[in-house]
Write an enzyme that holds these catalytic residues in place. Sequence first.
Site, short mmCIF file in Angstrom:
data_model
loop_
_atom_site.label_atom_id
_atom_site.label_comp_id
_atom_site.label_asym_id
_atom_site.label_seq_id
_atom_site.Cartn_x
_atom_site.Cartn_y
_atom_site.Cartn_z
N ARG A 194 16.17 -20.31 17.10
CA ARG A 194 17.59 -20.61 17.28
C ARG A 194 18.09 -19.70 18.40
NH1 ARG A 194 20.65 -21.14 11.47
NH2 ARG A 194 18.93 -22.11 10.32
N LYS A 200 18.98 -17.25 9.30
CA LYS A 200 17.69 -17.54 9.93
C LYS A 200 17.75 -17.48 11.45
CE LYS A 200 17.25 -20.61 6.02
NZ LYS A 200 17.65 -21.94 5.54
N LYS A 226 26.25 -22.55 -6.91
CA LYS A 226 24.85 -22.14 -6.94
C LYS A 226 24.37 -21.77 -8.35
CE LYS A 226 23.71 -19.62 -3.21
NZ LYS A 226 23.91 -18.72 -2.04
N PHE A 283 16.93 -8.78 -7.57
CA PHE A 283 16.73 -8.64 -6.13
C PHE A 283 15.23 -8.52 -5.87
CE2 PHE A 283 16.35 -5.92 -2.28
CZ PHE A 283 16.91 -6.81 -1.37
N ARG A 320 22.25 -31.37 2.44
CA ARG A 320 22.62 -31.89 3.77
C ARG A 320 21.42 -31.76 4.68
NH1 ARG A 320 22.27 -26.75 5.92
NH2 ARG A 320 23.34 -25.16 4.75
N HIS A 343 11.13 -16.35 2.68
CA HIS A 343 12.00 -17.49 2.40
C HIS A 343 11.22 -18.76 2.75
CE1 HIS A 343 16.02 -19.66 2.60
NE2 HIS A 343 15.17 -20.53 3.08
N GLU A 387 18.42 -21.81 -4.06
CA GLU A 387 19.54 -22.75 -3.92
C GLU A 387 19.07 -24.04 -3.28
OE1 GLU A 387 22.67 -22.18 -1.13
OE2 GLU A 387 21.37 -21.40 0.44
P1 ADP Z 1 23.18 -18.53 1.61
O1 ADP Z 1 23.57 -19.76 0.86
O2 ADP Z 1 24.33 -17.66 1.96
O3 ADP Z 1 22.25 -18.82 2.76
P2 ADP Z 1 20.88 -17.85 -0.07
O4 ADP Z 1 20.98 -17.80 -1.55
O5 ADP Z 1 20.22 -19.04 0.53
O6 ADP Z 1 22.34 -17.65 0.55
O7 ADP Z 1 20.14 -16.55 0.45
C1 ADP Z 1 20.05 -16.25 1.84
C2 ADP Z 1 19.06 -15.11 2.06
O8 ADP Z 1 19.46 -13.93 1.34
C3 ADP Z 1 17.64 -15.38 1.57
O9 ADP Z 1 16.87 -16.11 2.51
C4 ADP Z 1 17.13 -13.97 1.38
O10 ADP Z 1 16.79 -13.37 2.61
C5 ADP Z 1 18.35 -13.24 0.82
N1 ADP Z 1 18.36 -13.31 -0.66
C6 ADP Z 1 19.06 -14.17 -1.45
N2 ADP Z 1 18.82 -13.97 -2.76
C7 ADP Z 1 17.93 -12.96 -2.84
C8 ADP Z 1 17.24 -12.28 -3.93
N3 ADP Z 1 17.46 -12.62 -5.19
N4 ADP Z 1 16.39 -11.28 -3.60
C9 ADP Z 1 16.15 -10.92 -2.32
N5 ADP Z 1 16.75 -11.51 -1.26
C10 ADP Z 1 17.63 -12.52 -1.51
#
Ligand code: ADP
Length: 449
Positions: free
Chosen positions: A338, A237, A116, A202, A292, A208, A288
């Site tokens: 879901r 989710k 990532k 953060f 897929r 999202h 990220e």
């Molecule tokens: P994963 O690959 O484990 O799904 P992600 O990077 O996609 O991880 O993040 C999943 C969730 O975590 C996001 O949808 C959000 O709710 C929270 N999150 C991730 N990064 C941040 C951030 N920088 N600030 C606030 N929440 C975050």
Amino acid sequence: MFRKILIANRGEIALRVIDACKELGIATVAVYSEADRNSLHVRFADEAVCIGPAKSSESYLNIPQVISAAEITNVDAIHPGYGFLSENANFAEVCEASHITFIGPSPDLLRMMGEKDQARREMAAAGVPVVPGSQGIVPDETAALAEAGRIKYPVIVKASAGGGGRGMRVVRSEDELPGAFGTARNEAQQAFGVPDVYLEKFIERPRHIEFQVLGDKHGKVMHLGERECSIQRRHQKLIEESPSPAMDPRQRKELGARVVEALEQIGYSSAGTVEFLMDEDGSIYFIEMNARIQVEHPVTEMVTGVDLIKSQIRLATGEKLADVVGKPVTRGHAIECRINAEDPETFVPSAGRITVFRTPGGPGIRVDTAAHADGVIPPYYDSLVAKLIAFGDTRAESIARMRRALEMFVIEGIKTSIPLQRKIMADVDFAEGRFDTHFLDRFATSSAG
Ligand code: ADP
């Protein structure tokens, strides 16, 4: 066109790929673990091969077993679904070496997006706004303190190889950092086999939002609009929708164009999802890319009319994007719940035998599932029982359809998330599109009180 495809997955996504293959006139091979012997994907595929015991590391994640099954049945291609081997660059390489088409992006791209911190750098270099954060992997505590001081608290420590909402730690002040840094590295090592972590600012109350993309093998990429996936528990989710109630047409157009340009520059092909967080003032930042097909792809299919799985398969044969999807016109609104086998209050998984299974139907309702009455939800895999999708001309109509469909979805024998989803569909803030990734925390507290 391919003659025969092996589906290296189980559950609803295996059936979804079988649907697409049947429509394209492609023969199918299912693989299954001993726990899935009586599963529907085994019944509906043209051939089926047992690839090992229940534990996924010995079956669905066992590359030599999957490849042997593909060789014995003489398939042209493998569809990996989501999870399991879907983003495994080594697996994609072994497929290539065995002259089997991996239905997904190239191994190099899987590797880039799987790390990532590297994906962040590539996207930033290609002009996509990313969440402010460290310049890559943070090697030790001293570096972490320096980076966090620069980014400013609160920060989040994230596993570079992370996924499924695991390996993340929020840090609000300097004294919390050393502990959180150590724990995150340990968790990352245990869950993903690599301890590498990086830091991000953060974002306190984000939404999202993610873009669905499709790319061909001739350098063309397009996006199919966005999905809003802010209704989450434990960073995972629970409800998704398209379009997002928070995105205006101008922002969609501008960001969409940047995403497409960046991915064309990177040379992305196949289906993928580019994930963003939107902060309270509407600024949006890349977090990220998932290289897929995604669990929540049906909401995009409902509003665009594009069959993403069939598109993925056709693109993998080398067909051009323009021939596969043309210029889709987006229409209406779709929401997905879901339905998980879990306690709706504690989210503790609830595996077991389903005694009654009655799916809803009627206008605008789609159910993607491999579950049935007298079927078993095994404890070894994810807890997804079904995806319930409601389409309507407007967001209000899709909510109304989802509400009645949730009322008429009867599952007995296991606990499911349905009671919680019914409450969310009746919530005023949800109805008005006022929510962020913390919506469920607030909801749980207010419904308990
Ligand atoms: P994963 O690959 O484990 O799904 P992600 O990077 O996609 O991880 O993040 C999943 C969730 O975590 C996001 O949808 C959000 O709710 C929270 N999150 C991730 N990064 C941040 C951030 N920088 N600030 C606030 N929440 C975050």
